[in-house]
Write a protein that holds these residues in place. Structure first.
Motif, short mmCIF file in Angstrom:
data_model
loop_
_atom_site.label_atom_id
_atom_site.label_comp_id
_atom_site.label_asym_id
_atom_site.label_seq_id
_atom_site.Cartn_x
_atom_site.Cartn_y
_atom_site.Cartn_z
N CYS A 43 -68.39 17.28 20.94
CA CYS A 43 -68.42 18.56 21.66
C CYS A 43 -69.37 18.35 22.88
O CYS A 43 -69.12 18.64 24.29
N ASN A 44 -70.61 17.90 22.51
CA ASN A 44 -71.54 17.75 23.69
C ASN A 44 -71.25 16.63 24.62
O ASN A 44 -71.37 16.47 25.70
N LEU A 45 -70.84 15.48 23.90
CA LEU A 45 -70.37 14.44 24.76
C LEU A 45 -69.30 14.51 25.63
O LEU A 45 -69.13 14.09 26.73
N ILE A 46 -68.37 15.72 25.18
CA ILE A 46 -67.10 16.13 25.86
C ILE A 46 -67.68 16.79 27.20
O ILE A 46 -67.24 16.61 28.30
N ARG A 47 -68.56 17.56 26.87
CA ARG A 47 -69.33 18.45 27.95
C ARG A 47 -69.90 17.55 28.83
O ARG A 47 -69.90 17.91 30.25
N VAL A 48 -70.62 16.51 28.56
CA VAL A 48 -71.21 15.60 29.46
C VAL A 48 -70.20 15.13 30.51
O VAL A 48 -70.25 14.65 31.72
N CYS A 49 -68.70 14.64 29.74
CA CYS A 49 -67.93 13.92 30.62
C CYS A 49 -67.43 15.00 31.74
O CYS A 49 -66.87 14.75 32.67
N LEU A 50 -67.25 16.35 31.12
CA LEU A 50 -66.78 17.40 32.14
C LEU A 50 -67.97 17.40 33.39
O LEU A 50 -67.32 17.45 34.42
N ALA A 74 -63.24 9.93 38.06
CA ALA A 74 -62.45 9.22 37.14
C ALA A 74 -62.96 8.58 35.87
O ALA A 74 -62.32 8.64 34.89
N PHE A 75 -64.18 7.97 36.16
CA PHE A 75 -64.59 7.40 35.07
C PHE A 75 -65.31 8.45 33.91
O PHE A 75 -65.04 8.35 32.81
N GLY A 76 -65.82 9.68 34.35
CA GLY A 76 -66.04 10.72 33.38
C GLY A 76 -64.75 11.30 32.69
O GLY A 76 -64.73 11.68 31.48
N ALA A 77 -63.57 11.19 33.70
CA ALA A 77 -62.57 11.76 33.03
C ALA A 77 -61.81 10.91 31.90
O ALA A 77 -61.33 11.07 30.83
N LEU A 78 -61.96 9.57 32.06
CA LEU A 78 -61.62 8.42 31.31
C LEU A 78 -62.36 8.53 29.99
O LEU A 78 -61.69 8.42 29.09
N ILE A 79 -63.62 8.56 30.05
CA ILE A 79 -64.41 8.64 28.91
C ILE A 79 -64.25 9.91 28.11
O ILE A 79 -63.89 9.89 26.62
N GLY A 80 -63.95 10.95 28.75
CA GLY A 80 -63.86 12.21 28.11
C GLY A 80 -62.37 12.19 27.63
O GLY A 80 -62.18 12.69 26.31
N SER A 81 -61.36 11.58 28.15
CA SER A 81 -60.15 11.43 27.43
C SER A 81 -60.20 10.61 26.26
O SER A 81 -59.57 11.09 25.08
N LEU A 82 -60.90 9.51 26.32
CA LEU A 82 -60.96 8.60 25.05
C LEU A 82 -61.63 9.35 24.13
O LEU A 82 -61.33 9.14 22.84
N LEU A 83 -62.69 10.06 24.19
CA LEU A 83 -63.70 10.86 23.17
C LEU A 83 -62.60 11.88 22.48
O LEU A 83 -62.78 12.01 21.45
N SER A 84 -62.12 12.74 23.27
CA SER A 84 -61.19 13.57 22.79
C SER A 84 -59.97 13.09 22.10
O SER A 84 -59.58 13.81 21.02
N MET A 88 -59.46 13.82 18.05
CA MET A 88 -57.99 14.34 17.47
C MET A 88 -57.62 13.25 16.51
O MET A 88 -57.17 13.89 15.35
N PHE A 89 -57.86 12.08 16.53
CA PHE A 89 -57.56 11.27 15.45
C PHE A 89 -58.36 11.41 14.46
O PHE A 89 -57.94 11.09 13.17
N TRP A 111 -57.18 20.31 24.04
CA TRP A 111 -57.15 20.94 25.07
C TRP A 111 -57.91 19.96 26.44
O TRP A 111 -57.13 19.50 27.50
N THR A 112 -58.91 19.35 25.63
CA THR A 112 -59.70 18.67 26.79
C THR A 112 -59.00 17.18 26.82
O THR A 112 -59.09 16.55 27.95
N PHE A 113 -58.44 16.72 25.95
CA PHE A 113 -57.61 15.33 26.03
C PHE A 113 -56.43 15.79 27.28
O PHE A 113 -56.32 14.85 28.03
N MET A 114 -55.76 16.74 27.30
CA MET A 114 -54.85 17.12 28.29
C MET A 114 -55.53 17.32 29.74
O MET A 114 -54.89 16.94 30.56
N VAL A 115 -56.50 17.94 29.66
CA VAL A 115 -57.23 18.25 30.88
C VAL A 115 -57.73 16.91 31.52
O VAL A 115 -57.54 16.77 32.76
N PHE A 116 -58.62 16.10 30.66
CA PHE A 116 -58.98 14.81 31.08
C PHE A 116 -58.19 13.77 31.69
O PHE A 116 -57.83 13.08 32.69
#
Length: 196
Positions: A43-50, A74-84, A88-89, A111-116
Motif C-alpha cells: 500500500c505504501n509503495l502504491i501511494r508512492v506510485c500515485l 507513465a513510469f509511476g503508473a506502470l510501476i503502480g499497475s505492476l505492484l497492484s 492481486m496475485f 481499484w488501483t490496478f484499474m486506475v494505474f
C-alpha cells in the motif's frame, strides 16, 4: 492562438487528473486514520506510485507541458499497475485473506490496478496530443489564464505528498516498510500493548 487553446484544454484535463489522484490519496488516508487500517508495504509503495503519477502532471502545470513529464507519470503508473497486479496475485489463492476493506466489492489494490492501467493510457494519449503540436516545450499558462482551482488542487496534492511521507515515517521509522497486519505507528509506540 490554437496552440494556446490546446494548452488550456490539456491543462484542464491534467488538473482534473491531479484532483483525481488527490481524491485517491485522501481516500487512503480515510481508511488509515478513520477506519484504522494502516497501510502495508504494498500500500505504501502504491501511494508512492500515485505520487509519481501526479508529479509529472504537476510539473506540466507549473513549468509548462513537456513530453518527459508524461514519461515520469507513465513510469509511476506502470510501476503502480505492476505492484497492484502483484498484490492481486498474492491475494488470489483461496487460503489468503483479502487486505483492507472492500469498496463496491473490490479491494483497494484492485481499484488501483484499474486506475494505474487507465493512467498509462491517459499519459500516452496526452503525449500524442502534445506531439501533434510543433513546439517541444510549452510555456506555463499565465496566472490569469489558469483556472481558479489550479492553486488549490496543486496545494492539496503537495500537502498530501508531504502527509504521506510523514505517515510512512511514523509508521516505519528508519526501517523498511512493514508487511500487512501492523497495528501501530512504530515511531509513536512505547510498547504499551493496550494502545492501538
Amino acid at each position: 492562438m490554437n496552440a494556446q487553446l490546446t494548452d488550456n484544454r490539456l491543462g484542464q484535463i491534467e488538473l482534473a487528473a491531479i484532483a483525481g489522484i488527490c481524491f485517491l490519496l485522501l481516500d487512503a488516508f480515510f481508511y488509515q486514520l478513520v477506519l484504522g487500517e494502516l497501510p502495508c508495504a504494498f500500500c505504501n509503495l502504491i501511494r508512492v506510485c500515485l505520487m509519481l503519477l501526479g508529479s509529472g502532471l504537476l510539473l506540466n502545470r507549473v513549468f509548462g507541458i513537456n513530453p518527459w513529464n508524461y514519461v515520469l507519470s507513465a513510469f509511476g503508473a506502470l510501476i503502480g499497475s505492476l505492484l497492484s497486479l502483484l498484490f492481486m496475485f498474492a491475494k488470489a489463492p483461496a487460503w489468503t485473506k483479502p487486505t483492507g476493506s472492500a469498496i463496491f466489492g473490490l479491494h483497494m489494490y484492485t481499484w488501483t490496478f484499474m486506475v494505474f492501467t487507465a493512467a498509462i493510457m491517459f499519459c500516452l494519449i496526452m503525449a500524442v496530443l502534445y506531439a501533434r503540436r510543433d513546439t517541444q516545450v510549452s510555456e506555463p499558462a499565465s496566472l490569469a489564464a489558469r483556472p481558479k482551482a489550479h492553486g488549490l488542487i496543486i496545494g492539496v496534492f503537495v500537502a498530501l505528498v508531504a502527509a504521506n511521507l510523514v505517515s510512512a515515517f511514523l509508521q516505519n521509522g528508519f526501517d523498511h516498510f512493514m508487511a500487512g497486519g501492523q497495528q501501530h505507528y512504530r515511531m509513536l509506540y512505547d510498547g504499551d500493548v493496550m494502545k492501538p
